[in-house]
Design a protein around this motif. Structure first.
Motif, PDB file in Angstrom:
ATOM      1  N   THR A 204       0.840  -1.203   0.000  1.00  0.00           N
ATOM      2  CA  THR A 204       0.000   0.000   0.000  1.00  0.00           C
ATOM      3  C   THR A 204       0.874   1.252   0.000  1.00  0.00           C
ATOM      4  O   THR A 204       1.578   1.518   0.979  1.00  0.00           O
ATOM      5  CB  THR A 204      -0.938   0.015   1.216  1.00  0.00           C
ATOM      6  OG1 THR A 204      -0.197  -0.281   2.403  1.00  0.00           O
ATOM      7  CG2 THR A 204      -2.028  -1.019   1.052  1.00  0.00           C
TER       8      THR A 204
ATOM      9  N   ASP B 178      -8.438   2.820  -4.136  1.00  0.00           N
ATOM     10  CA  ASP B 178      -7.515   3.863  -4.560  1.00  0.00           C
ATOM     11  C   ASP B 178      -8.178   5.210  -4.334  1.00  0.00           C
ATOM     12  O   ASP B 178      -9.274   5.476  -4.855  1.00  0.00           O
ATOM     13  CB  ASP B 178      -7.143   3.685  -6.034  1.00  0.00           C
ATOM     14  CG  ASP B 178      -6.261   2.457  -6.240  1.00  0.00           C
ATOM     15  OD1 ASP B 178      -5.129   2.474  -5.748  1.00  0.00           O
ATOM     16  OD2 ASP B 178      -6.732   1.490  -6.875  1.00  0.00           O
TER      17      ASP B 178
ATOM     18  N   ARG C 211      -3.622   4.291  -1.034  1.00  0.00           N
ATOM     19  CA  ARG C 211      -4.330   3.035  -1.272  1.00  0.00           C
ATOM     20  C   ARG C 211      -4.647   2.378   0.070  1.00  0.00           C
ATOM     21  O   ARG C 211      -3.838   2.392   0.985  1.00  0.00           O
ATOM     22  CB  ARG C 211      -3.500   2.081  -2.125  1.00  0.00           C
ATOM     23  CG  ARG C 211      -4.113   0.685  -2.266  1.00  0.00           C
ATOM     24  CD  ARG C 211      -3.355  -0.169  -3.265  1.00  0.00           C
ATOM     25  NE  ARG C 211      -3.580   0.305  -4.626  1.00  0.00           N
ATOM     26  CZ  ARG C 211      -3.046  -0.267  -5.709  1.00  0.00           C
ATOM     27  NH1 ARG C 211      -2.243  -1.315  -5.579  1.00  0.00           N
ATOM     28  NH2 ARG C 211      -3.300   0.213  -6.903  1.00  0.00           N
TER      29      ARG C 211
END
Length: 761
Positions: free
Chosen positions: A514, A560, A535
Motif C-alpha cells: 500500500t 484507490d 491506497r
C-alpha cells in the motif's frame, strides 16, 4: 577596613543579581499534563529555553523587571511578569479553539504539525470532550466533518466515513496508535471496548491510512489517545443521570512524583427501564497508565484498559411499530456481553536531536458472547424459530518498532518500522430452539448441546513500512510512504465441513503493498494546500472467509483514493476553515448484503465509487461566542454489483445519505464566568434503503442543547438531546421481509455534577 566590607557586600550583591534562577513547569490548563517543547523567553533580556520532556524550564536571570513569554503550537500565548512567574511552580496554557496548526500524532506515529500532514485529519480536543459530556462516542465523533457514527443503542454502533452506513471492516480503531482489535476479527461494535472517561483527545483520519497502519484503515482511522499523568495531584468524581433510566459515575486520580507519574480513571454506566423494552445495559471501564522519565533520553509508558460490558439486544422495528411509536421489543432474551483487556508498554529513546526510536509491546484479550437477535430465523407455519448462542474470542501478542531520522538536507526525515501481531482466535456457536407468540414476539428459548460452528484460527500479521518526507522547495513538503503486509490464516474446523459449519481446515494468506504520496504547500499567513494519493485494503474477516461456506472465495478489497484540500485562517485568526475533496474507487469490495430471509452475507461487489467534499469551519467573532459547522456532501455508487441474480450497476449504494452536517454555537458570557450554553443541529439527508433503490428513508434533523456551570472545582450541567422528541431512525433498511428501522433515542435530559480536586506543588 570599612571600604573592604562595602566592596565585599557589593560583590556579593552583584553575584546574587547574576545568579538568580527562574524555573518552573508548563502544563495544559485542562488536562494538567506536562507540555514538552514549549518556548519560554524573557522579552527584554532576549534569552530563553525550551521545556524538557517533563515540561520543565530553567535559566539564569538578572535582577530587574522583565516579562516572560510562553508559547506553544496550538495554544494561546501567555505573557507574565518574571517576578510573578517566579512564584508560579506551574504555568498553565489554554488550547486555542480556532487554531489550525495543532500537534497531531496519528499521521506518522510521531508528533508533527497538522499543516505538515497531507491528509484529511481532525482532532477532538480535551475541551470538546469535557464540555460535551457525551454518554456515547457518537455525540463527539459526529462533530467531525465526513463522519457519521451510527447509534445502535447502549454504546453499540456502526460507522460511516467516506462509505455508506454498513457493517464492513473498513474502519480502523486505535488506542494510542495500537489497533483495538486484531486484523481479521473486525467487529463494528469495537468501540464498546473504549474507556470514554480516560480519553485525552481523539484524532480522526478520513480516507485510507493503510500505508502506516495496514489493513482495514480504508474509510478512515480513529485514534483514541489516553489521558497522561498530571503534573500536580488531581482527583475527580462525576455523577450523572437521565430521565430515561441512565446512570453513570466517572472517576479519576493522577499525580507525578519526580520522574514517575500515574493516571487511573474510568466509569460505571447502568441503564434500566428505558423507553424501549428489553434495552438495559451496564458497563465498567478502567484505565491505568504510568509514565516514567528514566532520564532525558528515555521514557517508558505503560497503559492497561479493562472493560466489562453486557447489554440487552434490540433489533429494528417494522414500519407499523416504528411510525406508531410502539417501542415494544420483538426480542425478550437476546444479549451481547463483552470482556476486554489491553496492555501496551512503550519505550521511547532519543539518541540525539536527529534520531528517535520507539518500541511497543502489546497484549490484547477480547471475548464477545451473545445470543444475537439477527441470528433468529422463523420456522414457517409454526410458532417456532431457531437461533444460536455464540462466542468470539482472541488473544493477541504483538510488537511495533519504529525509528525516525532527521536529515540536514531539505528538512528531510525518514521513518521506518516493523510490526508483528499473532492472534489465535476461536469461535463457537450452539443451536437454540426458540418459541414465539401469535403476535410475533420471541418469548423464550431452550439451549442445546448441538454445535453449529466450532473453529480456531491462528492469525499472524507481519508488516514493514517506511515514510520519507522532505521540502524540495521553500514552503512545500512532500511525503511518500509504503507498507507491505502479509496476513496468514491457519484455520482449523473442529466440525465436518459443510455449507453451514464452514470450510475444511486449511491455510490462507493475503499480501498487500500500500503506497501513499502527498504534498503540502504553505501559502503563508495561515493558509495552505495539500494533495495526496493513497491506497487502502481490507482482507476478508475470518467469519466472512470461513463460516457458512464450503470453499473460501473472498478476496481482499482494495481502494484507490485521490484527494486535495486546503486550510486558511480568516478574520485576524478568529476563524479557521479546512476543506477536502476526494474520489475513492473500490475493487473486489466486500459489501454487506441483507438477504431475502433477513440475514446478512458478504460479497465481493466488483466495483464501487465514492466521491465527496468535506468541510469544517470554526469562528470566534468575540471571545464569548464560538461557532462551528462541519459536514460532507458525498455520493456512493455501485459500478458493478449483482445481488441475488439481479444487477444494480450504477445504482446508488443503500444507506448512503448525500448530506451529513453538524452545526454548533456556544456562548460563554463574560459577565458570568464559568457558565456555558450551546445549541447543536445534526442533519442527515435521505437515502435508499436497498440496493435496488426502491425504498427511501427521508433522513432527519436533530437539535440538542447543552448548558453547564463551573465554579472552582465544582461543575454541574444539563444536556437535552433530541429537544423536539423527534421520531427518527439511525438506520433504515429494506429486505424481502419488509422495512426495518433502528429507533433513535427519544428526548433525553441528562443532569450531572462533578468535583475536581487539584493539589499544589
Amino acid at each position: 577596613m570599612k571600604q573592604i566590607y562595602i566592596l565585599l557586600i557589593a560583590c556579593l550583591a552583584m553575584r546574587a543579581s547574576y545568579a538568580q534562577e527562574l524555573a518552573g513547569r508548563v502544563a495544559d490548563a485542562r488536562t494538567r499534563e506536562a507540555l514538552p517543547g514549549v518556548s519560554v523567553n524573557l522579552i527584554a533580556a532576549g534569552k530563553g529555553c525550551t521545556c524538557n520532556a517533563q515540561g520543565r524550564y530553567s535559566f539564569a536571570v538578572t535582577a530587574g523587571d522583565d516579562t516572560l513569554k510562553i508559547s506553544y503550537v496550538g495554544y494561546i500565548t501567555r505573557k507574565i511578569a518574571a517576578s510573578a512567574a517566579a512564584q508560579m511552580p506551574v504555568i498553565y496554557l489554554e488550547a486555542s479553539s480556532t487554531n489550525l496548526n495543532e500537534v497531531i500524532v496519528s499521521s506518522s506515529r510521531e508528533k508533527q504539525r497538522r499543516t505538515e500532514a497531507p491528509i484529511a485529519i481532525s482532532t477532538i480536543s480535551p475541551q470538546t470532550l469535557q464540555e460535551t459530556k457525551a454518554t456515547t462516542l457518537d455525540k463527539v465523533l459526529n462533530k467531525v466533518s465526513g463522519v457519521y457514527m451510527v447509534d445502535l443503542g447502549n454504546e453499540q454502533h456502526t460507522m460511516a466515513i467516506r462509505q455508506p452506513i454498513g457493517y464492513k471492516s473498513l474502519f480502523l480503531y486505535l488506542e494510542d496508535g495500537i489497533p483495538i482489535r486484531t486484523v481479521g476479527d473486525f467487529n463494528h461494535n469495537a468501540l464498546i471496548e473504549v474507556n470514554m472517561a480516560a480519553l485525552r483527545n481523539i484524532e480522526v483520519i478520513r480516507g485510507p491510512a493503510s500505508s502506516l497502519y495496514g489493513s482495514e484503515a480504508v474509510g478512515g482511522a480513529v485514534n483514541f489517545i489516553t489521558a497522561a499523568p498530571t503534573l500536580v495531584p488531581t482527583a475527580k468524581i462525576q455523577l450523572e443521570a437521565s430521565n430515561r433510566g441512565y446512570k453513570r459515575t466517572d472517576f479519576s486520580v493522577s499525580d507525578t512524583k519526580g520522574k514517575a507519574g500515574f493516571y487511573v480513571g474510568g466509569y460505571y454506566a447502568d441503564q434500566r427501564n428505558g423507553y424501549m423494552d428489553h434495552s438495559d445495559f451496564h458497563k465498567l471501564a478502567v484505565t491505568a497508565r504510568t509514565d516514567v522519565q528514566l532520564n532525558e533520553r528515555n521514557k517508558w509508558t505503560t497503559t492497561a484498559t479493562l472493560v466489562n460490558y453486557k447489554t440487552d439486544q434490540t433489533g429494528g422495528l417494522d414500519s407499523a411499530h416504528f411510525y406508531a411509536k410502539d417501542y415494544t421489543n420483538f426480542q425478550t432474551f437476546s444479549y451481547r456481553e463483552v470482556k476486554a483487556l489491553r496492555i501496551r508498554s512503550t519505550l521511547d529513546h532519543t539518541w540525539n536531536a536527529s534520531n528517535h526510536t520507539s518500541i511497543t509491546a502489546f497484549f490484547r484479550h477480547s471475548t464477545i458472547g451473545q445470543n444475537p437477535f439477527y441470528a433468529i430465523r422463523d420456522i414457517r407455519n409454526t410458532l417456532k424459530a431457531r437461533g444460536e448462542i455464540n462466542s468470539d474470542a482472541f488473544y493477541s501478542y504483538g510488537v511495533i518498532a519504529q525509528h525516525k531520522k532527521d536529515f540536514d538536507w531539505k528538512q528531510a526525515s525518514l521513518i521506518a518500522g516493523i510490526s508483528a501481531d499473532y492472534s489465535p482466535a476461536t469461535y463457537h456457536a450452539n443451536y437454540i430452539d426458540i418459541t414465539k407468540n401469535a403476535a410475533g414476539y420471541y418469548t423464550g428459548y431452550q439451549a442445546s448441546d448441538s454445535l453449529l460452528t466450532n473453529y480456531r484460527v491462528g492469525l499472524l500479521n507481519t508488516a514493514v513500512y517506511t515514510q520519507f518526507a522532505f521540502a524540495p522547495v521553500e514552503n512545500m513538503r512532500v511525503v511518500a510512504a509504503l507498507r507491505y503486509d502479509r496476513m496468514d490464516y491457519n484455520f482449523d474446523n473442529y466440525l465436518p465441513p459443510s455449507a453451514f459449519t464452514g470450510a475444511p481446515s486449511e491455510r490462507n494468506n493475503f499480501n498487500a503493498l500500500t503506497p501513499k504520496l502527498g504534498l503540502t504547500y504553505n501559502l503563508q499567513h495561515n493558509r495552505g494546500l495539500y494533495a495526496n494519493y493513497s491506497r487502502g485494503f481490507a482482507p476478508p474477516n475470518i467469519s466472512e472467509l470461513y463460516r457458512g461456506v464450503k470453499v473460501p472465495v473472498l478476496k481482499s478489497a482494495t481502494y484507490d483514493n485521490y484527494e486535495a484540500g486546503g486550510w486558511f485562517a480568516f478574520a485576524r485568526q478568529k476563524g479557521y476553515v479546512d476543506v477536502s475533496i476526494y474520489q475513492m474507487k473500490g475493487t473486489n469490495e466486500i459489501v454487506s448484503v441483507r438477504d431475502a430471509d433477513g440475514s446478512y452475507s458478504n460479497q465481493n461487489a466488483g466495483a464501487t465509487t465514492h466521491r465527496g467534499v468535506e468541510w469544517n469551519v470554526r469562528y470566534t467573532p468575540v471571545k464569548s461566542l464560538f461557532l462551528r459547522t462541519s459536514g460532507t456532501y458525498a455520493r456512493h455508487i455501485f459500478d458493478a454489483y449483482t445481488e441475488n441474480g439481479k444487477t444494480y450497476d450504477h445504482n446508488e449504494m443503500n444507506g448512503a445519505p448525500k448530506w451529513i452536517t453538524n452545526t454548533e454555537m456556544t456562548w460563554k458570557p463574560v459577565f458570568l464566568k464559568g457558565f456555558r450554553i450551546g445549541g447543536e443541529w445534526q442533519h442527515v439527508s435521505g437515502y435508499y434503503m436497498d440496493a435496488a433503490n426502491t425504498a427511501w428513508y427521508k433522513g432527519y434533523d436533530l437539535f440538542n442543547i447543552r448548558a453547564g456551570y463551573q465554579w472552582k472545582g465544582f461543575e454541574c450541567w444539563l444536556n437535552c438531546m433530541n429537544v423536539g422528541d423527534q421520531l427518527y431512525a439511525t438506520t433504515a433498511e429494506k429486505s424481502a421481509y419488509g422495512k426495518s428501522y433502528r429507533v433513535g433515542p427519544r428526548q433525553t435530559f441528562n443532569f450531572g455534577v462533578a468535583y475536581t480536586f487539584v493539589g499544589k506543588k
